[in-house]
Enzyme design. Sequence first.
Site, PDB file in Angstrom:
ATOM      1  N   HIS A   1      32.129  40.489  38.370  1.00  0.00           N
ATOM      2  CA  HIS A   1      33.524  40.104  38.634  1.00  0.00           C
ATOM      3  C   HIS A   1      33.730  39.769  40.115  1.00  0.00           C
ATOM      4  CE1 HIS A   1      35.552  40.608  34.831  1.00  0.00           C
ATOM      5  NE2 HIS A   1      35.057  41.827  34.673  1.00  0.00           N
TER       6      HIS A   1
ATOM      7  N   GLN B   1      39.923  41.391  39.142  1.00  0.00           N
ATOM      8  CA  GLN B   1      40.646  41.369  37.873  1.00  0.00           C
ATOM      9  C   GLN B   1      42.146  41.606  38.040  1.00  0.00           C
ATOM     10  OE1 GLN B   1      37.534  44.166  36.091  1.00  0.00           O
ATOM     11  NE2 GLN B   1      38.385  43.123  34.291  1.00  0.00           N
TER      12      GLN B   1
ATOM     13  N   HIS C   1      28.219  44.738  35.488  1.00  0.00           N
ATOM     14  CA  HIS C   1      29.334  44.000  34.902  1.00  0.00           C
ATOM     15  C   HIS C   1      30.459  43.823  35.936  1.00  0.00           C
ATOM     16  CE1 HIS C   1      32.236  43.107  31.525  1.00  0.00           C
ATOM     17  NE2 HIS C   1      33.075  43.507  32.458  1.00  0.00           N
ATOM     18  N   GLU C   2      30.825  44.916  36.606  1.00  0.00           N
ATOM     19  CA  GLU C   2      31.916  44.854  37.582  1.00  0.00           C
ATOM     20  C   GLU C   2      31.515  44.070  38.829  1.00  0.00           C
ATOM     21  OE1 GLU C   2      34.791  45.584  36.575  1.00  0.00           O
ATOM     22  OE2 GLU C   2      34.240  46.779  34.849  1.00  0.00           O
TER      23      GLU C   2
ATOM     24  N   CYS D   1      35.540  43.739  27.992  1.00  0.00           N
ATOM     25  CA  CYS D   1      36.116  43.531  29.315  1.00  0.00           C
ATOM     26  C   CYS D   1      37.633  43.505  29.219  1.00  0.00           C
ATOM     27  CB  CYS D   1      35.598  42.210  29.882  1.00  0.00           C
ATOM     28  SG  CYS D   1      36.193  41.826  31.530  1.00  0.00           S
ATOM     29  N   LEU D   2      38.289  44.162  30.153  1.00  0.00           N
ATOM     30  CA  LEU D   2      39.749  44.150  30.180  1.00  0.00           C
ATOM     31  C   LEU D   2      40.297  42.747  30.415  1.00  0.00           C
ATOM     32  CD1 LEU D   2      40.443  47.416  32.224  1.00  0.00           C
ATOM     33  CD2 LEU D   2      40.579  47.081  29.736  1.00  0.00           C
TER      34      LEU D   2
END
Length: 168
Positions: free
Chosen positions: A138, A51, A134-135, A92-93
């Site tokens: 990514h 990210q 979730h991470e 999410c960022l």
Amino acid sequence: MALLEILEFPDPRLRTVAKPVDTVDDSIRELIDNMFETMYAAPGIGLAATQVNVHRRIVVMDLSEDQNEPRVFINPEVTVLGEDEAPYDEGCLSVPGFYESVDRPTQIRVEALDRDGQPFTLEPDGLLAVCIQHELDHLNGKLFVDYLSQMKRQRIRKKLEKLHRAQA
């Protein structure tokens, strides 16, 4: 420490699959510190190196209210331990302002290295299990919007593209 730029959907760099960390050294620990500072400032509870346009298998996370439980996962590997899944509203960022329900396995095991390169194993549940999955997505070039219908994903994409044009 430094704040890092968080990539936002639909930036194609978010689709890059992260490479394993070979050696946990001072440069990796500095990246981890910068990722925590960036995550806390955003504010968020998890951040993957992908990210911030660093394509290494590193995740930082802190689910505590007062930001005093930092967790680091280097080269995380998740094993699903059961068939049960449960929905959880995810944000999410990299997809700011949007929250959608995603079904994820409820029982997992994660094996990773900590910030000192020491291996550990964890069998989390609840929010921690959701955040780890979730991470990890990514790191594999996947976003939570990929679990949504094409119509919802396109709506989110169009709104964020319009916002990015307005900010440019």
